[in-house]
Design an enzyme around this catalytic site. Structure first.
Site, PDB file in Angstrom:
ATOM      1  CB  THR A 103      67.676  10.540  15.479  1.00 15.91           C
ATOM      2  OG1 THR A 103      68.028  10.281  16.905  1.00 15.91           O
ATOM      3  CG2 THR A 103      69.004  10.312  14.727  1.00 15.91           C
ATOM      4  CD  GLU A 152      71.792   9.557  12.556  1.00 15.51           C
ATOM      5  OE1 GLU A 152      70.973   9.804  11.586  1.00 15.51           O
ATOM      6  OE2 GLU A 152      71.574   9.091  13.427  1.00 15.51           O
ATOM      7  CE  LYS A 197      70.248 -10.816  13.505  1.00 20.72           C
ATOM      8  NZ  LYS A 197      70.004  -9.590  15.014  1.00 20.72           N
TER       9      LYS A 197
HETATM   10  P1  ADP Z   1      65.581   9.681   7.037  1.00 24.99           P
HETATM   11  O1  ADP Z   1      64.145   9.886   7.720  1.00 24.99           O
HETATM   12  O2  ADP Z   1      65.868  10.722   6.076  1.00 24.99           O
HETATM   13  O3  ADP Z   1      65.095   8.761   6.325  1.00 24.99           O
HETATM   14  P2  ADP Z   1      66.400   8.603   9.003  1.00 24.99           P
HETATM   15  O4  ADP Z   1      67.559   8.770  10.221  1.00 24.99           O
HETATM   16  O5  ADP Z   1      65.456   8.615   9.851  1.00 24.99           O
HETATM   17  O6  ADP Z   1      66.357   9.613   7.947  1.00 24.99           O
HETATM   18  O7  ADP Z   1      66.774   7.288   8.873  1.00 24.99           O
HETATM   19  C1  ADP Z   1      67.587   6.168   8.096  1.00 24.99           C
HETATM   20  C2  ADP Z   1      67.377   5.118   7.680  1.00 24.99           C
HETATM   21  O8  ADP Z   1      66.221   4.723   6.842  1.00 24.99           O
HETATM   22  C3  ADP Z   1      68.511   4.490   7.301  1.00 24.99           C
HETATM   23  O9  ADP Z   1      69.718   4.280   7.687  1.00 24.99           O
HETATM   24  C4  ADP Z   1      68.108   3.463   6.839  1.00 24.99           C
HETATM   25  O10 ADP Z   1      67.452   1.910   7.313  1.00 24.99           O
HETATM   26  C5  ADP Z   1      66.179   3.903   5.937  1.00 24.99           C
HETATM   27  N1  ADP Z   1      66.293   4.047   4.652  1.00 24.99           N
HETATM   28  C6  ADP Z   1      66.304   5.526   4.066  1.00 24.99           C
HETATM   29  N2  ADP Z   1      66.037   5.168   2.543  1.00 24.99           N
HETATM   30  C7  ADP Z   1      66.386   3.801   2.176  1.00 24.99           C
HETATM   31  C8  ADP Z   1      65.869   3.621   1.217  1.00 24.99           C
HETATM   32  N3  ADP Z   1      65.937   3.754   0.094  1.00 24.99           N
HETATM   33  N4  ADP Z   1      65.885   2.204   1.093  1.00 24.99           N
HETATM   34  C9  ADP Z   1      66.042   1.353   2.755  1.00 24.99           C
HETATM   35  N5  ADP Z   1      66.556   2.005   3.797  1.00 24.99           N
HETATM   36  C10 ADP Z   1      66.436   3.242   3.757  1.00 24.99           C
END
Ligand code: ADP
Length: 540
Positions: free
Chosen positions: A186, A330, A438
């Site tokens: 991550t 994850e 918030k």
């Molecule tokens: P990735 O790089 O595959 O997106 P990460 O683990 O770096 O995976 O990030 C995941 C996070 O990115 C999610 O928990 C969410 O907060 C955000 N995310 C992923 N896709 C979207 C989406 N389509 N819209 C909003 N947030 C998203």
């Protein structure tokens, strides 16, 4: 009584073996970091992947040993995906946009034995090599002639010489499908990065799910261009789903600007693509400034952060359907995709847009729910927001080397996202829990505010962050980048929000910046902005 069907474990090499036998003549095209275009077929990819597997045997690597890659999207990276995992080792893809000390930290944590890298990353590798304690062999993804005379990197091999010494006769081993296949860390925005360890089984099931009609609708008639990098979450599974379906693949290498991507799409007749919103901004800007259109592109998967409705609309006007997906490292990463239901088909585009702009419905295999702070499930009314929990066979249960700590509470993984789910099962991410604003006990969705700002014709990019406030705890501040040549001021932007959100949700202030910092996976780094603007004086 057990079923009496053949007990073939779900192993990653089967994707490529299938493509080699049944789609052997289908092309794979790569823009190499050298700048030229490389082409061969799935048959060629299969042959060379087997050479990688043999070459790892020759180096004496054991089952589950880690092989790191620091590379762009291209055919050699693809061969490593198969040669490494297919021979029962673990491919550990590393994000080259991380800081050198993070790359070294991750390589040490993973205990990588072999480290393969594109020549563009030679300076980075030179800097970290002395600190990588477990790496025995460094492999530069190039011809022998391209190796520097003196690099200072011990045991440096050229990939072509390394695999060229093998004859390609190799039998894939058969083993337990639960064996680890891939490792991806991550991004580590909070604490040290953590390793997510995918298995052959999870990767195979994820590839099936990712190709379904309501996911990406990938088929043997497609030509897919994944801009989403192979160094992060397996390029959303495309290296597995494309050979599974027999789709042609075009790898863009390091040239990710709008012009280069557009030219490659046109030259190779690309029908579908995948990437994060920030890369599509560059592509759309190129098309609008040049007055161009796509001749073959029909759909693109967008995820990783919210795809603003204005971007979905811009693609729609160019005849391209956006498949807005949500997921995380994850989750391999696929969780939901925003495809329409039958009852939406007859609606106008104006009515469909808010539906496809949501993050979408759960694909089969992923279950999800939203809960309140006590863990009580909340209603699917499209209004009530809560913490998003997921479970399924391609979702992590533990992090690598932290096996004593389960990530699950009552069987559910806590995503850290805040969301609503509507009566039709469409998920809408309202925020990451740490980004939500918030204000006076009420929550303001930073994503809602950003989506509105991004629809303003003079705004190129916008982030909404919380700024401390004596009375309301926090109030929203909009940080925006103007489109080049645009002439707008704060009042102008704030007026644009009138009628689009409740009055108290309108940002208190707007600051214009030249750039919004992006993280290693192309997402806006709101934590950096929060730090920078923590003392920002909001107007009374
Ligand atoms: P990735 O790089 O595959 O997106 P990460 O683990 O770096 O995976 O990030 C995941 C996070 O990115 C999610 O928990 C969410 O907060 C955000 N995310 C992923 N896709 C979207 C989406 N389509 N819209 C909003 N947030 C998203």
């Amino acid at each position: 009584m057990l079923g009496l069907m053949q007990d073939e474990p779900l192993l990653i090499w089967r994707f490529l073996e299938h493509a080699g036998r049944h789609h052997g003549d289908i092309e794979m095209v790569s823009r190499r970091v050298e700048g030229d275009i490389h082409r061969y077929t799935y048959r060629g990819a299969l042959n060379r992947s087997k050479k990688v597997a043999s070459a790892l045997d020759t180096l004496g690597l054991a089952q589950s040993d880690r092989v790191a890659t620091l590379a762009w999207n291209g055919y050699r990276h693809f061969e490593l995906y198969y040669g490494v995992s297919g021979s029962s080792r673990v491919i550990h893809t590393i994000n080259p946009r991380l800081k050198p000390e993070q790359v070294a930290w991750i390589a040490n944590d993973a205990e990588d034995r072999v480290f393969c890298f594109d020549m563009t990353f030679l300076p980075l590798v030179k800097a970290i090599a002395p600190y990588c304690r477990t790496v025995r062999h460094w492999v530069a993804l190039c011809e022998t002639e391209a190796l520097p005379e003196y690099s200072g990197i011990p045991n440096l091999l050229s990939y072509e010489a390394w695999i060229g010494a093998e004859d390609g006769r190799y039998e894939w081993p058969v083993f337990d499908e639960r064996l680890a296949a891939g490792l991806c860390y991550t991004s580590g925005t909070t604490g040290d990065p953590k390793g997510v360890l995918y298995s052959h089984r999870s990767t195979t099931l994820h590839a099936y799910a990712g190709s379904l009609p309501d996911s990406t609708f990938l088929s043997a008639r497609d030509c897919i261009l994944p801009v989403v990098p192979m160094f992060h979450v397996n390029a959303w599974g495309v290296p597995y789903s494309a050979p599974m379906m027999g789709a042609k693949v075009v790898w863009p290498g390091a040239a990710l600007d709008g012009k280069s991507i557009y030219e490659l799409m046109e030259a190779e007749q690309v029908t579908c693509a995948a990437g994060v919103p920030t890369v599509w901004l560059g592509l759309l800007n190129h098309l609008s400034s040049e007055g161009k259109r796509f001749s073959t592109l029909r759909r693109t998967s967008v995820g990783g952060s919210t795809c603003p409705p204005a971007m979905i609309d811009a693609f729609h006007k160019l005849g391209v359907e956006v498949l807005h997906g949500w997921g995380m490292t994850e989750m391999s990463p696929l969780g939901t995709v925003g495809a329409l239901r039958n009852k939406h088909v007859g609606l106008s585009w104006e009515e469909q847009l808010p539906i496809v702009a949501k993050q979408g419905r759960a694909v089969f295999g992923v279950d999800m729910k939203i809960v309140d702070p006590d863990g009580e499930e909340l209603p699917w009314d499209g209004k009530t927001s809560g913490d998003l929990l997921v479970r399924g066979p391609w979702i992590a249960s533990k992090y690598f080397k932290r096996e004593q700590e389960s990530l699950l509470i009552d069987g559910w993984f806590h995503t850290g996202d805040v969301a609503t789910i509507d009566a039709d099962g469409y998920l809408q991410i309202t925020d990451r829990s740490k980004d939500v604003i918030k204000s006076g006990g009420e929550w303001i969705s930073s994503i809602d505010i950003e989506n509105i700002a991004m629809a303003h014709p003079a705004i190129a990019m916008a982030a909404c962050i919380a700024v401390p406030h004596p009375k309301w705890d926090e109030r929203p501040l909009l940080v925006a980048v103007k489109k080049s040549g645009a002439n707008i001021d704060r009042e102008h932007v704030l007026t644009f929000f009138a009628g689009k959100v409740a009055k108290w949700q309108i940002p208190d202030d707007v600051v214009f910046v030249d750039v919004i910092p992006l993280g290693a996976t192309g997402k806006m780094q709101k934590s950096v902005l929060r730090e920078r603007f923590k003392d920002h004086a909001l107007p009374a």
